[in-house]
Write an enzyme that holds these catalytic residues in place. Structure first.
Site, PDB file in Angstrom:
ATOM      1  N   LYS A 270      46.235 -39.023  49.683  1.00 24.09           N
ATOM      2  CA  LYS A 270      47.995 -39.541  50.495  1.00 24.09           C
ATOM      3  C   LYS A 270      47.232 -38.099  51.556  1.00 24.09           C
ATOM      4  O   LYS A 270      48.342 -37.859  51.866  1.00 24.09           O
ATOM      5  CB  LYS A 270      48.820 -39.571  50.271  1.00 24.09           C
ATOM      6  CG  LYS A 270      49.447 -40.768  49.619  1.00 24.09           C
ATOM      7  CD  LYS A 270      47.939 -41.888  49.409  1.00 24.09           C
ATOM      8  CE  LYS A 270      49.103 -42.973  50.942  1.00 24.09           C
ATOM      9  NZ  LYS A 270      48.084 -43.557  51.329  1.00 24.09           N
TER      10      LYS A 270
ATOM     11  N   SER B  77      53.863 -38.844  51.786  1.00 24.60           N
ATOM     12  CA  SER B  77      53.055 -39.708  51.711  1.00 24.60           C
ATOM     13  C   SER B  77      52.816 -40.789  50.527  1.00 24.60           C
ATOM     14  O   SER B  77      52.644 -42.185  50.734  1.00 24.60           O
ATOM     15  CB  SER B  77      51.732 -39.791  52.501  1.00 24.60           C
ATOM     16  OG  SER B  77      51.185 -40.638  52.549  1.00 24.60           O
TER      17      SER B  77
ATOM     18  N   HIS C 103      39.901 -39.195  44.097  1.00 24.61           N
ATOM     19  CA  HIS C 103      40.428 -38.734  43.898  1.00 24.61           C
ATOM     20  C   HIS C 103      40.592 -37.156  42.574  1.00 24.61           C
ATOM     21  O   HIS C 103      41.721 -36.638  42.639  1.00 24.61           O
ATOM     22  CB  HIS C 103      41.530 -38.924  43.913  1.00 24.61           C
ATOM     23  CG  HIS C 103      41.928 -40.164  45.463  1.00 24.61           C
ATOM     24  ND1 HIS C 103      41.839 -39.622  46.510  1.00 24.61           N
ATOM     25  CD2 HIS C 103      42.299 -41.402  45.571  1.00 24.61           C
ATOM     26  CE1 HIS C 103      42.230 -40.459  47.669  1.00 24.61           C
ATOM     27  NE2 HIS C 103      42.798 -41.458  47.023  1.00 24.61           N
TER      28      HIS C 103
ATOM     29  N   THR D  63      42.208 -39.133  53.513  1.00 21.35           N
ATOM     30  CA  THR D  63      41.397 -39.411  52.895  1.00 21.35           C
ATOM     31  C   THR D  63      40.479 -40.940  53.867  1.00 21.35           C
ATOM     32  O   THR D  63      39.250 -40.410  54.392  1.00 21.35           O
ATOM     33  CB  THR D  63      40.749 -40.586  51.546  1.00 21.35           C
ATOM     34  OG1 THR D  63      42.332 -39.671  51.081  1.00 21.35           O
ATOM     35  CG2 THR D  63      40.161 -40.437  50.531  1.00 21.35           C
TER      36      THR D  63
HETATM   37  P1  A3P Z   1      51.817 -41.032  55.910  1.00 20.01           P
HETATM   38  O1  A3P Z   1      52.370 -41.937  55.396  1.00 20.01           O
HETATM   39  O2  A3P Z   1      52.449 -39.831  55.587  1.00 20.01           O
HETATM   40  O3  A3P Z   1      51.272 -41.665  57.253  1.00 20.01           O
HETATM   41  P2  A3P Z   1      45.107 -41.414  52.348  1.00 20.01           P
HETATM   42  O4  A3P Z   1      43.569 -42.698  53.314  1.00 20.01           O
HETATM   43  O5  A3P Z   1      44.721 -40.404  51.796  1.00 20.01           O
HETATM   44  O6  A3P Z   1      45.055 -42.465  51.654  1.00 20.01           O
HETATM   45  O7  A3P Z   1      46.182 -40.821  53.395  1.00 20.01           O
HETATM   46  C1  A3P Z   1      46.987 -41.589  54.322  1.00 20.01           C
HETATM   47  C2  A3P Z   1      47.532 -41.200  55.147  1.00 20.01           C
HETATM   48  O8  A3P Z   1      46.910 -40.305  55.935  1.00 20.01           O
HETATM   49  C3  A3P Z   1      48.762 -41.634  55.523  1.00 20.01           C
HETATM   50  O9  A3P Z   1      49.713 -40.619  56.109  1.00 20.01           O
HETATM   51  C4  A3P Z   1      48.017 -42.370  56.458  1.00 20.01           C
HETATM   52  O10 A3P Z   1      49.034 -42.555  57.945  1.00 20.01           O
HETATM   53  C5  A3P Z   1      47.332 -41.190  57.333  1.00 20.01           C
HETATM   54  N1  A3P Z   1      46.588 -41.589  58.173  1.00 20.01           N
HETATM   55  C6  A3P Z   1      45.157 -42.436  57.953  1.00 20.01           C
HETATM   56  N2  A3P Z   1      44.548 -42.182  59.719  1.00 20.01           N
HETATM   57  C7  A3P Z   1      44.746 -41.153  60.321  1.00 20.01           C
HETATM   58  C8  A3P Z   1      44.872 -40.811  61.423  1.00 20.01           C
HETATM   59  N3  A3P Z   1      43.726 -41.588  62.062  1.00 20.01           N
HETATM   60  N4  A3P Z   1      45.604 -40.139  62.000  1.00 20.01           N
HETATM   61  C9  A3P Z   1      46.449 -39.323  61.188  1.00 20.01           C
HETATM   62  N5  A3P Z   1      46.707 -39.793  60.236  1.00 20.01           N
HETATM   63  C10 A3P Z   1      46.153 -40.145  59.160  1.00 20.01           C
END
Ligand code: A3P
Length: 296
Positions: A48, A140, A110, A51
């Protein structure tokens, strides 16, 4: 009714000193023996931390021009295999990676730094690590675990926050993860350490430093295109990047592309929780040089 077909939420257990669920350890033999190639790029994060965002940026930088077909036909989790994953609905992450014919291969993990397969170090692969401030990261993760039935039962927010502070989360303590990768980077110039907050603040600047690390020099049009395509709203509406269609994820509870903001922790932490968290944080985070921002 549909949840009846889904296997129960997996429990956490200790795996080589790290809390894990079986989806990320069942294929351990193959993970450990994974053969990296010298041009592989490992995208490493605590869950989160952003990635998917950085994966898509890399994907477009490398293949946006040369292979636009890929962008519409394959989901991000097929284009950027999740190394240690063993969800029965998809081939092993190691298998997906072995089958990739692209160069470079982009591979997501991860894993805490001490569990990364040794071949990545032997081959001197580049690693892009993304870290996100602990408070937004735990928020998140909480919403992710609520909506993802393949994750351990989250319980309520207070309980989840406690577990996070205790390091009883999949992939272990956030504190160790970000710190140990940071330490590793100090002696390994092949690791590029990025912050989610910096990307939110100025994606263009962060892409420039990322590209110089990778030895890429996209034209200004290319760069603008990548920035446009990787905006939160664009990715949220893009079927190949928003994780729609994964049966264990219930978007009615919370979408994968949830908010994409810095500072959402303020809507979740009580004042008392925040104070306790900060105190505990000071005690745990010993690095003098690793600094996070909780607001931008
Ligand atoms: P939130 O839950 O705070 O919205 P991962 O990809 O590591 O699982 O992380 C997911 C988090 O990154 C989520 O956060 C998601 O909304 C955010 N995220 C994914 N793409 C994004 C983007 N283009 N810009 C900003 N945040 C992004």
């Amino acid at each position: 009714a549909s949840t009846a077909q889904v296997s129960p939420r997996p429990p956490l257990f200790d795996f080589q000193g790290v809390s894990m669920i079986h989806h990320f350890t069942d294929n351990w033999e193959n993970v450990q023996n994974f053969q990296a190639r010298p041009d592989d790029i490992l995208i490493a994060t605590y869950p989160k931390a952003g990635t998917t965002w950085v994966s898509y940026i890399l994907e477009l930088l490398y293949f946006g021009q040369t292979d636009p077909e890929r962008q519409t036909s394959l989901s991000i989790y097929q284009r950027v295999p999740f190394l240690e994953s063993d969800f029965k609905i998809l081939p092993f992450g190691t298998e997906l990676a072995d089958k990739l014919t692209t160069s470079p291969r982009l591979i997501k993990t991860h894993l805490p730094v001490q569990l990364v397969p040794k071949s990545f170090w032997e081959q001197n692969c580049r690693v892009v690590y993304v870290a996100r401030n602990a408070k937004d990261n735990v928020v998140s993760y909480f919403h992710f675990d609520r909506m993802n039935l393949g994750e351990p039962e989250p319980g309520d927010w207070n309980h989840f926050l406690r577990r996070f502070m205790d390091g009883k989360m999949g992939f272990g303590p956030w504190y160790d993860h970000v710190t140990n990768w940071w330490e590793k980077k100090q002696t390994n110039s092949k690791i590029h350490y990025m912050f989610y907050e910096d990307m939110i603040e100025d994606l263009g600047r962060e892409m420039d430093t990322l590209c110089s690390f990778l030895g890429l020099s996209p034209s200004s049009e290319e760069k603008a295109k990548v920035m446009e395509e990787t905006q939160f709203d664009k990715m949220k509406n893009n079927k190949t990047t928003n994780y729609s269609g994964i049966p264990v994820m219930d978007f009615k509870i919370s979408p994968f592309m949830r908010k994409g903001k810095v500072g959402d922790w303020k809507n979740h932490f009580t004042v008392a929780q925040s104070e306790q968290f900060d105190q505990d944080y000071q005690a745990k985070m010993k690095s003098k040089t690793l600094k996070f921002r909780t607001l931008v």
